[in-house]
Design a protein around this motif. Structure first.
Motif, short mmCIF file in Angstrom:
data_model
loop_
_atom_site.label_atom_id
_atom_site.label_comp_id
_atom_site.label_asym_id
_atom_site.label_seq_id
_atom_site.Cartn_x
_atom_site.Cartn_y
_atom_site.Cartn_z
N THR A 1 1.20 -1.09 -0.10
CA THR A 1 0.21 0.18 -0.71
C THR A 1 0.89 0.86 0.01
OG1 THR A 1 -0.04 -0.39 2.26
CG2 THR A 1 -1.97 -1.22 1.57
N MET B 1 -3.88 -0.04 13.36
CA MET B 1 -3.93 -0.78 12.16
C MET B 1 -3.25 -1.26 11.53
SD MET B 1 -7.32 -0.66 12.01
CE MET B 1 -7.90 -1.16 14.12
N MET B 2 -2.27 -1.08 11.04
CA MET B 2 -0.88 -1.35 10.51
C MET B 2 0.04 -3.61 11.05
SD MET B 2 1.30 1.67 8.86
CE MET B 2 2.26 0.53 7.91
N PHE C 1 -1.75 6.39 2.54
CA PHE C 1 -3.08 5.68 2.87
C PHE C 1 -4.04 6.68 3.70
CE2 PHE C 1 -5.36 3.88 6.33
CZ PHE C 1 -6.50 3.09 5.73
N LEU D 1 -3.42 -5.53 10.58
CA LEU D 1 -2.64 -5.48 9.36
C LEU D 1 -1.62 -6.99 9.34
CD1 LEU D 1 -3.59 -3.08 7.22
CD2 LEU D 1 -4.58 -5.24 6.78
N SER E 1 -9.99 0.16 6.22
CA SER E 1 -9.17 -0.20 7.03
C SER E 1 -9.48 -2.00 6.41
CB SER E 1 -8.56 -0.28 8.42
OG SER E 1 -8.27 1.08 8.26
N ALA F 1 -3.47 4.76 12.84
CA ALA F 1 -2.30 3.79 12.53
C ALA F 1 -1.52 2.87 12.90
CB ALA F 1 -1.40 5.41 11.78
N THR G 1 -12.88 -5.31 12.77
CA THR G 1 -12.30 -4.28 12.14
C THR G 1 -13.35 -2.95 11.81
OG1 THR G 1 -10.86 -5.23 11.25
CG2 THR G 1 -10.50 -3.08 10.48
N GLN H 1 1.43 7.22 5.54
CA GLN H 1 -0.10 6.67 6.54
C GLN H 1 -0.71 7.79 6.84
OE1 GLN H 1 -2.02 3.62 7.33
NE2 GLN H 1 -0.31 3.31 5.68
N GLY I 1 -6.30 3.49 0.29
CA GLY I 1 -6.53 1.96 0.15
C GLY I 1 -7.36 1.27 0.12
N ILE J 1 -13.34 0.78 13.67
CA ILE J 1 -13.39 2.02 13.62
C ILE J 1 -14.37 2.90 13.75
CG2 ILE J 1 -12.94 2.88 10.94
CD1 ILE J 1 -10.71 1.97 12.03
N PHE K 1 -9.00 4.94 7.11
CA PHE K 1 -9.63 4.19 8.28
C PHE K 1 -11.33 3.77 7.69
CE2 PHE K 1 -6.30 6.17 10.73
CZ PHE K 1 -5.35 5.52 10.93
#
Length: 518
Positions: free
Chosen positions: A29, A103-104, A32, A107, A60, A100, A307, A85, A271, A311, A36
Motif C-alpha cells: 500500500t 491498524m498496521m 493511505f 494487518l 481498513s 495508524a 475491524t 500513512q 487504500g 473503526i 480508515f
C-alpha cells in the motif's frame, strides 16, 4: 555480482524452474492518509448508505480481508507500505499516529518507509508512531544523527527472513521533505540514488541478494533510481499517488513498470487498491519473473466485522465535528490532484477566494494556495465539516504578509517549476491572474501577471494571504520566509473555507480563466 536481464513490463524467463528458485508475493500500500473508513469515488468520506449500496472503496476493514486472502494464495508473502500513512482525515487530527499504528499492526506489516507527511507534526509524533508499531520503519537518504528522537531508532535498511531466504528492505523519502513537511533543523536529506546504492552495497556484502526499495519519492524518481543503481530488484513506490495497471485505462504505466531488471510498482492511494506483485528469483538472486495487478478494494471485498466495529468505536469522538452541515454546493467541487496541481481548478478558486475574502479589508491584494494542500473533491448537496476537513486536513492557518511584485512573480515561477512532476507547489490564486508556458525552462515560464486588473509592478509592495505552511517556505516558497509584516496565526483554513461557502446560500463552483497555459 548480479547479472542483468532485458525485461518488459511483465516478463518471464522460459524453461523449467530450478529447484532453488524462490517465489515471493509482495503485498503493498502507499499514501493511505488515514482513510480508515471507506471512501467515495472522490477519495473523500462515503456514507454508510452508499457503502451498503456498494458505492464505496477501501477502508481498513476491507484491507484486513484482502491481505488475509492474498497471504492464503501465496507460499511466501510480505506486506509493506510506501509511506504517508499520516494526515488526511479527522482520524489523524484526533489520534495522530496512534490509530495508524494499531491498524498496521493488525494487518501485520513487515516494514514501511517514511513519507513526507510522517513529519507533518515533527519528529516527536513520528517517534511515537515508531514506538507503537511492531515492524521497522526505514529511511536511507537522510542524516538523523543530530535528531535525538530518531538517531538510534530510524534505520536506513533492514534484513528480514521469509521462507528461509533473506530479503533486504531499504527506505526512501522525498529529498525535498524539508520543504514539504516539518522535520526540524536537525535532519538533512540527500540524493536518493547515492543513498540506495550505498545500502545495496552494504546488504550485498552481507550476502543478501534479494533487495526491495520502499520508496516514497514518486514514480519519476523511482524510474531514475532503477536506472542509475545496480542490484535493486523491486521498488515499491508512493508519493505520486500513481496507479500502475495492465487493465485500467487510467494507469500511468504497466504493473510492474520494468526499468532494466528492476520492477517498479505503486498502487494509487487511500487504500483503494492493494498491490499484489508476484516475483521469482533464481538461486543467484536474479529476478526472473514479475507479474501482478493492484486489487481494487470495492464492494466485492467483504469488510472484516471486527475491524468495522473498531473503526466505528474510534470514529465516535469525531462524529459531532464531522456531521455538522456547514454549507451546500449546487454541483461537485472538483479538487482532484490531476486538476489542482496542473491548472486552475474549482476547489482552488473556492479556497483562494475564501482566503482573500476573509482578509481583503486588511489591505491584502492576492491569495496563493498550494495545490498540494487540496486533498479531495466535494460532491453536490449538503457539505459537512468532515468533508471540508478531508479537503483541507492540515490544520493550516491563514498567513498575511507583504512582498514586492517581483517576489510574487518568483513565487509563481516556483509554483509551476515542477509542473511535469505534478508537484504540490502549483499555485491556485485569487485577486490575480497569470499565464505559464511549459515549453520554457523553469524559472522563465510565467507571464501576463495581473493584480486587480492591472499588470503587476515588480517594485510595488503587495499584500498577500496564503497558509502558514507556504508562508514559512513549504513547497519551495522560500521567497516568503523573509516577507514583511508576516502574521502566521490567523483562523484555520478549513473554517475560513466553510464559512465562505455558507455565506451566500448554495455555492456554485466555477472557473474564470485566472490561470492560463500557453
Amino acid at each position: 555480482m548480479k547479472r542483468f536481464l532485458t525485461a518488459t513490463a511483465a516478463f518471464a524467463v522460459t524453461g523449467s524452474m530450478a529447484v532453488a528458485d524462490y517465489s515471493l508475493t509482495i503485498l503493498h500500500t502507499n499514501d493511505f492518509h488515514a482513510r480508515f473508513e471507506p471512501i467515495s469515488k472522490y477519495d473523500s468520506g462515503c456514507s454508510a448508505e452508499d457503502d451498503a449500496e456498494g458505492k464505496c472503496f477501501g477502508g481498513s476493514a476491507r484491507l484486513v480481508t484482502a491481505v488475509a486472502e492474498a497471504r492464503a494464495r501465496s507460499n511466501n508473502a510480505i506486506l509493506v507500505d510506501g509511506g504517508d500513512q499520516f494526515q488526511g482525515t479527522l482520524f489523524y487530527t484526533y489520534y495522530k499516529g496512534a490509530l495508524a499504528a494499531e491498524m498496521m499492526n493488525k494487518l501485520g506489516y513487515d516494514a514501511m518507509t517514511v513519507g513526507n507527511h510522517e513529519f507533518d507534526d515533527g519528529p516527536e509524533v513520528l517517534r511515537g508512531f515508531m514506538d507503537a508499531v511492531e515492524f521497522p520503519v526505514l529511511m536511507s537518504n537522510a542524516d538523523v544523527t543530530r535528531e535525538p528522537l530518531l538517531a538510534d531508532k530510524l534505520p536506513k535498511s533492514v534484513v528480514i527472513e521469509r521462507g528461509g531466504e533473506k530479503l533486504g528492505l531499504i527506505g526512501l523519502t522525498p529529498q525535498d521533505t524539508d520543504e514539504l513537511a516539518s522535520p526540524g533543523d536537525n535532519i538533512t536529506f540527500s540524493d536518493p540514488v547515492a543513498a540506495v546504492q550505498g545500502e545495496v552495497d552494504k546488504l550485498t556484502a552481507q550476502g543478501v541478494n534479494k533487495i526491495i526499495v520502499l520508496s516514497h519519492s514518486g514514480y519519476g524518481v523511482d524510474q531514475r533510481v532503477a536506472a542509475e543503481t545496480t542490484g535493486v530488484d523491486v521498488i515499491v513506490g508512493g508519493h505520486s499517488n500513481t496507479l500502475l495497471s495492465n487493465t485500467s485505462d487510467r494507469a500511468a504505466g504497466p504493473y510492474p513498470t520494468m526499468v532494466g531488471n528492476t520492477a517498479i510498482v505503486q498502487a494509487y492511494a487511500y487504500g483503494k487498491f492493494l498491490g499484489e506483485l508476484n516475483v521469482t528469483f533464481d538461486d543467484a538472486g536474479n529476478l526472473t519473473e514479475a507479474t501482478g495487478e493492484p486489487l481494487i478494494m470495492d464492494a466485492a471485498v467483504t469488510a472484516d466485522a471486527a475491524t468495522v466495529a473498531r473503526i466505528a468505536e474510534a470514529a465516535a469522538p469525531l462524529e459531532e465535528i464531522r456531521n455538522r452541515v456547514v454549507a451546500e454546493t449546487a454541483t461537485e467541487i472538483v479538487g482532484v490532484r490531476e486538476e489542482c496541481r496542473a491548472r486552475e481548478c474549482a476547489m482552488g478558486n473556492l479556497i483562494a477566494d475564501a482566503m482573500l475574502d476573509r482578509v481583503r479589508d486588511q489591505g491584502i491584494d492576492v491569495a496563493i494556495q498550494n495545490g498540494g494542500g487540496i486533498r479531495a473533491s466535494i460532491d453536490a448537496g449538503e457539505v459537512t465539516m468532515g468533508e471540508v476537513l478531508t479537503v483541507l486536513p492540515f490544520q493550516n492557518t491563514l498567513s498575511t504578509f507583504q512582498v514586492t511584485g517581483a517576489t510574487i512573480i518568483a513565487a509563481l515561477e516556483n509554483g509551476v517549476s515542477q509542473h511535469e512532476d505534478g508537484a504540490g507547489r502549483f499555485p491556485q490564486v485569487a485577486g490575480m491572474s497569470f499565464a505559464f508556458d511549459l515549453s520554457k525552462e523553469p524559472g522563465s515560464r510565467i507571464s501576463d501577471v495581473m493584480v486587480g486588473g492591472a499588470p503587476i509592478d515588480p517594485d510595488k509592495v503587495y499584500g498577500v494571504v496564503s497558509n502558514n505552511y507556504v508562508r514559512n517556505g513549504g513547497d519551495g516558497y522560500d521567497m516568503f520566509k523573509s516577507a514583511m509584516n508576516a502574521y502566521d496565526f490567523g483562523p484555520d483554513l478549513a473554517d475560513v473555507t466553510a464559512e465562505f461557502m455558507a455565506a451566500g446560500g448554495a455555492y456554485t463552483p466555477y472557473l474564470d480563466g485566472r490561470i492560463t497555459m500557453k
